[in-house]
Design a protein around this motif. Structure first.
Motif, PDB file in Angstrom:
ATOM      1  N   VAL A 191       0.885  -1.158   0.000  1.00  0.00           N
ATOM      2  CA  VAL A 191       0.000   0.000   0.000  1.00  0.00           C
ATOM      3  C   VAL A 191       0.925   1.211   0.000  1.00  0.00           C
ATOM      4  CG1 VAL A 191      -1.749   1.299   1.255  1.00  0.00           C
ATOM      5  CG2 VAL A 191      -1.842  -1.196   1.211  1.00  0.00           C
ATOM      6  N   LEU A 192       0.832   1.999  -1.078  1.00  0.00           N
ATOM      7  CA  LEU A 192       1.682   3.174  -1.255  1.00  0.00           C
ATOM      8  C   LEU A 192       0.792   4.417  -1.387  1.00  0.00           C
ATOM      9  CD1 LEU A 192       4.210   1.623  -3.795  1.00  0.00           C
ATOM     10  CD2 LEU A 192       4.493   1.883  -1.327  1.00  0.00           C
ATOM     11  N   PRO A 193       1.322   5.595  -1.077  1.00  0.00           N
ATOM     12  CA  PRO A 193       0.494   6.807  -1.047  1.00  0.00           C
ATOM     13  C   PRO A 193       0.270   7.469  -2.413  1.00  0.00           C
ATOM     14  CG  PRO A 193       2.693   7.325  -0.309  1.00  0.00           C
ATOM     15  CD  PRO A 193       2.654   5.829  -0.539  1.00  0.00           C
ATOM     16  N   GLN A 194       0.223   6.676  -3.472  1.00  0.00           N
ATOM     17  CA  GLN A 194      -0.062   7.221  -4.791  1.00  0.00           C
ATOM     18  C   GLN A 194      -0.777   6.160  -5.619  1.00  0.00           C
ATOM     19  OE1 GLN A 194       3.887   7.915  -6.700  1.00  0.00           O
ATOM     20  NE2 GLN A 194       4.555   7.371  -4.666  1.00  0.00           N
ATOM     21  N   PRO A 195      -1.606   6.576  -6.570  1.00  0.00           N
ATOM     22  CA  PRO A 195      -2.393   5.613  -7.359  1.00  0.00           C
ATOM     23  C   PRO A 195      -1.485   4.584  -8.026  1.00  0.00           C
ATOM     24  CG  PRO A 195      -3.132   7.846  -7.785  1.00  0.00           C
ATOM     25  CD  PRO A 195      -1.876   7.953  -6.960  1.00  0.00           C
ATOM     26  N   PRO A 196      -1.927   3.353  -8.057  1.00  0.00           N
ATOM     27  CA  PRO A 196      -3.242   2.844  -7.683  1.00  0.00           C
ATOM     28  C   PRO A 196      -3.371   2.479  -6.204  1.00  0.00           C
ATOM     29  CG  PRO A 196      -2.009   1.088  -8.719  1.00  0.00           C
ATOM     30  CD  PRO A 196      -1.126   2.317  -8.741  1.00  0.00           C
ATOM     31  N   PHE A 197      -2.474   2.872  -5.355  1.00  0.00           N
ATOM     32  CA  PHE A 197      -2.488   2.718  -3.901  1.00  0.00           C
ATOM     33  C   PHE A 197      -2.256   1.282  -3.430  1.00  0.00           C
ATOM     34  CE2 PHE A 197      -5.164   6.472  -4.734  1.00  0.00           C
ATOM     35  CZ  PHE A 197      -4.343   7.423  -4.175  1.00  0.00           C
ATOM     36  N   VAL A 198      -3.064   0.339  -3.870  1.00  0.00           N
ATOM     37  CA  VAL A 198      -2.915  -1.057  -3.450  1.00  0.00           C
ATOM     38  C   VAL A 198      -2.338  -1.853  -4.615  1.00  0.00           C
ATOM     39  CG1 VAL A 198      -4.099  -3.119  -2.599  1.00  0.00           C
ATOM     40  CG2 VAL A 198      -4.858  -0.843  -1.854  1.00  0.00           C
ATOM     41  N   LEU A 199      -1.198  -2.485  -4.369  1.00  0.00           N
ATOM     42  CA  LEU A 199      -0.483  -3.210  -5.420  1.00  0.00           C
ATOM     43  C   LEU A 199      -0.167  -4.618  -4.950  1.00  0.00           C
ATOM     44  CD1 LEU A 199       1.975  -0.301  -5.708  1.00  0.00           C
ATOM     45  CD2 LEU A 199       0.482  -0.889  -7.585  1.00  0.00           C
ATOM     46  N   GLY A 200      -0.128  -5.536  -5.891  1.00  0.00           N
ATOM     47  CA  GLY A 200       0.205  -6.905  -5.545  1.00  0.00           C
ATOM     48  C   GLY A 200       1.137  -7.534  -6.549  1.00  0.00           C
ATOM     49  N   GLY A 201       1.921  -8.497  -6.070  1.00  0.00           N
ATOM     50  CA  GLY A 201       2.768  -9.306  -6.916  1.00  0.00           C
ATOM     51  C   GLY A 201       3.697  -8.517  -7.816  1.00  0.00           C
ATOM     52  N   THR A 202       3.737  -8.905  -9.072  1.00  0.00           N
ATOM     53  CA  THR A 202       4.626  -8.287 -10.053  1.00  0.00           C
ATOM     54  C   THR A 202       4.348  -6.792 -10.200  1.00  0.00           C
ATOM     55  OG1 THR A 202       4.706 -10.387 -11.230  1.00  0.00           O
ATOM     56  CG2 THR A 202       5.472  -8.455 -12.423  1.00  0.00           C
ATOM     57  N   GLN A 203       3.087  -6.400 -10.101  1.00  0.00           N
ATOM     58  CA  GLN A 203       2.724  -4.980 -10.189  1.00  0.00           C
ATOM     59  C   GLN A 203       3.443  -4.179  -9.096  1.00  0.00           C
ATOM     60  OE1 GLN A 203      -1.307  -4.058  -9.029  1.00  0.00           O
ATOM     61  NE2 GLN A 203      -1.380  -2.232 -10.326  1.00  0.00           N
ATOM     62  N   ALA A 204       3.479  -4.704  -7.886  1.00  0.00           N
ATOM     63  CA  ALA A 204       4.157  -4.026  -6.779  1.00  0.00           C
ATOM     64  C   ALA A 204       5.654  -3.945  -7.033  1.00  0.00           C
ATOM     65  CB  ALA A 204       3.879  -4.770  -5.469  1.00  0.00           C
ATOM     66  N   ILE A 205       6.230  -5.040  -7.472  1.00  0.00           N
ATOM     67  CA  ILE A 205       7.672  -5.079  -7.727  1.00  0.00           C
ATOM     68  C   ILE A 205       8.056  -4.066  -8.799  1.00  0.00           C
ATOM     69  CG2 ILE A 205       9.562  -6.510  -8.615  1.00  0.00           C
ATOM     70  CD1 ILE A 205       8.052  -8.923  -7.328  1.00  0.00           C
ATOM     71  N   GLU A 206       7.360  -4.079  -9.913  1.00  0.00           N
ATOM     72  CA  GLU A 206       7.710  -3.191 -11.020  1.00  0.00           C
ATOM     73  C   GLU A 206       7.410  -1.726 -10.722  1.00  0.00           C
ATOM     74  OE1 GLU A 206       9.702  -4.056 -13.452  1.00  0.00           O
ATOM     75  OE2 GLU A 206       9.675  -6.002 -12.483  1.00  0.00           O
ATOM     76  N   ALA A 207       6.347  -1.452  -9.997  1.00  0.00           N
ATOM     77  CA  ALA A 207       6.004  -0.066  -9.668  1.00  0.00           C
ATOM     78  C   ALA A 207       7.113   0.592  -8.865  1.00  0.00           C
ATOM     79  CB  ALA A 207       4.688  -0.010  -8.902  1.00  0.00           C
ATOM     80  N   VAL A 208       7.632  -0.114  -7.889  1.00  0.00           N
ATOM     81  CA  VAL A 208       8.672   0.477  -7.054  1.00  0.00           C
ATOM     82  C   VAL A 208      10.037   0.372  -7.716  1.00  0.00           C
ATOM     83  CG1 VAL A 208       9.771   0.421  -4.790  1.00  0.00           C
ATOM     84  CG2 VAL A 208       7.314   0.086  -4.983  1.00  0.00           C
ATOM     85  N   ALA A 209      10.307  -0.720  -8.410  1.00  0.00           N
ATOM     86  CA  ALA A 209      11.606  -0.891  -9.072  1.00  0.00           C
ATOM     87  C   ALA A 209      11.823   0.167 -10.151  1.00  0.00           C
ATOM     88  CB  ALA A 209      11.714  -2.287  -9.673  1.00  0.00           C
TER      89      ALA A 209
END
Length: 124
Positions: A32-50
């Protein structure tokens, strides 16, 4: 994992390169990050932050560590990060699970920037 290694591991997630980040984040991680889409999972979470620029410096304070069972570590802390004149502050949690001896992965991470609440009204 001892406390010093826990904090070194967490700091590295803020400052090291994208490949390092991808290596330490579990494919089942929820964030859960403070910018859209806010809730991320799996590969989406990894790539969003990476894919975001890494922080040059991170100061971690108000450190808390819990070990509710063997192979599970939950941490909470306050982060102050900076890079190229930009600063960021948040209250964070992360959860690590051990895959095998000395091999840990992040399975949960959350960031909440400081919340501003209005001052209470004074009657009078």
């Amino acid at each position: 994992m001892d406390d010093d290694r826990v904090w070194s591991f967490e700091k590295s997630l803020w400052t090291c390169d994208a490949d390092h980040y991808r290596e330490l984040i579990d494919e089942e991680c929820l964030m859960v990050l403070p910018q859209p889409p806010f809730v991320l999972g799996g590969t989406q979470a990894i790539e969003a932050v990476a894919s975001t620029p890494r922080w040059a410096e991170i100061e971690i304070s108000d450190k808390r560590i819990s070990r509710p069972q063997e192979g599970l570590i939950v941490i909470a802390y306050h982060a102050e990060a900076s890079r190229d004149g930009e600063t960021y502050e948040a209250h964070c949690t992360s959860t690590y699970r051990r895959l095998e001896h000395e091999v840990w992965r992040v399975v949960q991470h959350q960031q909440t920037p400081p919340l501003v609440t209005p001052a209470a009204k004074v009657s009078g």
